[in-house]
Write an enzyme that holds these catalytic residues in place. Structure first.
Site, PDB file in Angstrom:
ATOM      1  CE  LYS A 111      -4.331   0.437   0.757  1.00  0.00           C
ATOM      2  NZ  LYS A 111      -5.342  -0.373   0.318  1.00  0.00           N
ATOM      3  N   GLY A 230     -22.545   5.727   2.637  1.00  0.00           N
ATOM      4  CA  GLY A 230     -21.426   5.773   1.423  1.00  0.00           C
ATOM      5  C   GLY A 230     -21.975   5.568   0.102  1.00  0.00           C
ATOM      6  N   GLY A 232     -20.415   6.476  -2.778  1.00  0.00           N
ATOM      7  CA  GLY A 232     -19.484   6.740  -3.833  1.00  0.00           C
ATOM      8  C   GLY A 232     -19.244   5.560  -4.692  1.00  0.00           C
ATOM      9  CG  ASN A 233     -16.513   2.850  -7.700  1.00  0.00           C
ATOM     10  OD1 ASN A 233     -16.376   1.837  -7.010  1.00  0.00           O
ATOM     11  ND2 ASN A 233     -16.722   3.016  -8.999  1.00  0.00           N
ATOM     12  N   GLY A 235     -20.287   2.269  -2.603  1.00  0.00           N
ATOM     13  CA  GLY A 235     -21.678   2.328  -2.166  1.00  0.00           C
ATOM     14  C   GLY A 235     -22.691   2.163  -3.358  1.00  0.00           C
ATOM     15  CE1 TYR A 236     -25.883   3.787  -9.134  1.00  0.00           C
ATOM     16  CE2 TYR A 236     -23.656   2.930 -10.212  1.00  0.00           C
ATOM     17  CZ  TYR A 236     -25.185   3.474 -10.174  1.00  0.00           C
ATOM     18  OH  TYR A 236     -25.967   3.028 -11.149  1.00  0.00           O
TER      19      TYR A 236
HETATM   20  N1  GLU Z   1      -7.335  -0.063  -2.993  1.00  0.00           N
HETATM   21  C1  GLU Z   1      -8.430  -1.449  -3.210  1.00  0.00           C
HETATM   22  C2  GLU Z   1      -8.179  -2.191  -2.101  1.00  0.00           C
HETATM   23  O1  GLU Z   1      -8.088  -1.915  -0.959  1.00  0.00           O
HETATM   24  C3  GLU Z   1      -7.781  -2.071  -4.395  1.00  0.00           C
HETATM   25  C4  GLU Z   1      -6.455  -2.598  -4.321  1.00  0.00           C
HETATM   26  C5  GLU Z   1      -5.811  -3.108  -5.857  1.00  0.00           C
HETATM   27  O2  GLU Z   1      -6.804  -3.132  -6.766  1.00  0.00           O
HETATM   28  O3  GLU Z   1      -4.930  -3.452  -5.963  1.00  0.00           O
HETATM   29  O4  GLU Z   1      -8.573  -3.172  -2.030  1.00  0.00           O
END
Ligand code: GLU
Length: 428
Positions: A111, A230, A232-233, A235-236
């Site tokens: 991350k 929520g 957003g992407n 929740g919707y």
């Molecule tokens: N950010 C998203 C998650 O937390 C997707 C991560 C990804 O596709 O690598 O799962």
């Protein structure tokens, strides 16, 4: 103070305690593996300096944490937020290791993040910052090393800038045989993205919802009342797929507040109206306006926190009336709230399972980029379904054999998979 990395280590210790009897003959090596998993393999940090539109120079703190790659390349998003911290990035990369193990996709966890409020940057500044971050990542990522993606406040456009800059950097080094498209996922469709990626997290969550509802013994989908925090992407798309399959979505909300419609609402109508008028609450249409906190306390069957972290905490967990919670946001329930909900016998489907549809379709995107052969939306959906259903079934079996809650059961299946890969490799 809430320290996300400390929380993730405490969680791992709890899981290890429950798993250790499975490793009686391998006790030492099991303990070593667990110890190694407490800290990420690598944490990189830097200050990114960019020239702002007014000519001044500004520095932004940035991180990339690579937690574990025993099962495959590090994988995980990049977050742009003022609350990003080293502890948060480390914890989120740990959770990505578990998330990828839950659905069995061949990745470890990573991350990244930048401490910034992207809403305060112009488009030019945002592009410069994203390119600078990509330069910082150049020698740390690659399709077989670490594959970044979007996370909070990052988009397909941001991935496009990063891919372009990464390719520039590789060219400068003469590394033209590398695969820049296979190094980032969550890209726009026109630039090597996958069909179905945008809706994947919400859709994956609804596939889990269907299995959960079967286990809970409901006869008719329309009797299942759902509240979603929520819009957003995530929740919707959750709301839309749940509605399309016949569930009753009684409440949705955005950062300005929520709406409650007893007989159920149509998420597409709410979205069209929100786009016109600016907020969900301007779209009441026969329902009533409620606060974001009220959404969590509604008398519904399923509650879906799909927005922020830590929204269900020790002071409101007792007021939750839902029979089950599907965590579509990352970390919406605090550890204290978890205990209260567990005592109240609320069934909880944790984030690393419920929202893993996103990273799973990232995996499909990566696979398509490596093949140079692209799939239809139907193919993507058809391949997503068995992975989500298997993950749910494995979690449920673990829950029943070990008499643990949904979160523990999910973590146990995930940690076991990672530890097994580490033990097979040895050498640590
Ligand atoms: N950010 C998203 C998650 O937390 C997707 C991560 C990804 O596709 O690598 O799962």
């Amino acid at each position: 103070m809430n320290d996300p990395h400390k929380n993730s280590v405490a969680q791992l210790k709890k899981v290890a305690d429950l798993l250790k009897k499975d490793y009686k003959d391998n006790k030492k090596v099991f303990e070593k593996a667990i110890n190694k998993l407490k800290e990420p393999d690598n944490v990189y940090e830097t200050k990114l300096e960019i020239k702002m539109d007014d000519g001044s120079k500004k520095k932004f703190q940035a991180y990339r944490s690579q937690h574990n790659n025993a099962r495959g390349p590090y994988k995980g998003g990049i977050r742009y937020h003022e609350n990003v911290s080293e502890s948060e990035v480390k914890a989120l990369s740990t959770w990505m290791t578990w998330k990828c193990a839950v659905t069995g996709i061949p990745y470890g966890g990573g991350k990244g993040g930048i401490i910034v409020n992207p809403k305060k940057l112009s488009t030019t500044e945002l592009e410069k910052l994203s390119r600078a971050y990509s330069v910082f990542l150049t020698d740390k990522i690659g399709p077989w090393v670490d594959v970044p993606a979007p996370d909070v406040n990052t988009t397909g456009q941001i991935m496009a800038w990063m891919v372009d800059e990464y390719q520039n950097q590789l060219s400068k080094k003469g590394l033209i045989q590398e695969n820049p498209l296979g190094t980032f996922t969550g890209k726009p469709l026109a630039l090597g993205g996958s069909e179905g990626r945008e809706e994947a997290t919400g859709l994956g969550g609804v596939m889990v919802l269907e299995k959960l509802v079967e286990k809970m013994g409901y006869k008719k989908k329309k009797d299942v009342k759902i509240a979603i925090q929520g819009f957003g992407n995530v929740g919707y798309w959750f709301a839309k797929h749940a509605f399309d399959r016949g569930y009753t979505v009684v409440s949705v909300s955005d950062s300005k507040g929520g709406v409650y419609v007893e007989k159920g609402l149509n998420p597409d109508k709410v979205l069209t109206c929100k786009r016109e008028k600016g907020s969900v609450q301007s779209c009441i249409n026969g329902g009533s306006a409620i606060s974001n906190e009220d959404v969590l306390e509604l008398d519904v069957d399923i509650l879906v926190p799909a927005a922020l972290e830590n929204v269900i905490h020790k002071d409101n967990a007792d007021k939750v009336k839902a029979k089950a919670i599907i965590e579509m946001a990352n970390g919406p329930v605090t550890p204290e709230a978890d205990e209260i909900l567990s005592e109240k016998k609320v069934t909880l489907i944790p984030d690393i399972l419920a929202n893993s549809g996103g990273v799973t379709v990232s995996y499909f995107e990566w696979a398509q980029n490596l093949q140079g052969y692209y799939w239809s939306r139907e193919e993507v959906v058809t391949k997503l379904q068995p992975l989500m259903e298997d993950a749910f079934a494995r979690m449920w079996q673990m829950k029943e054999t070990h008499i643990v809650d949904g979160r523990m059961a999910t973590y146990m299946t995930a940690v076991k998979r990672v530890v097994d890969a580490m033990i097979l490799r040895g050498g640590f």
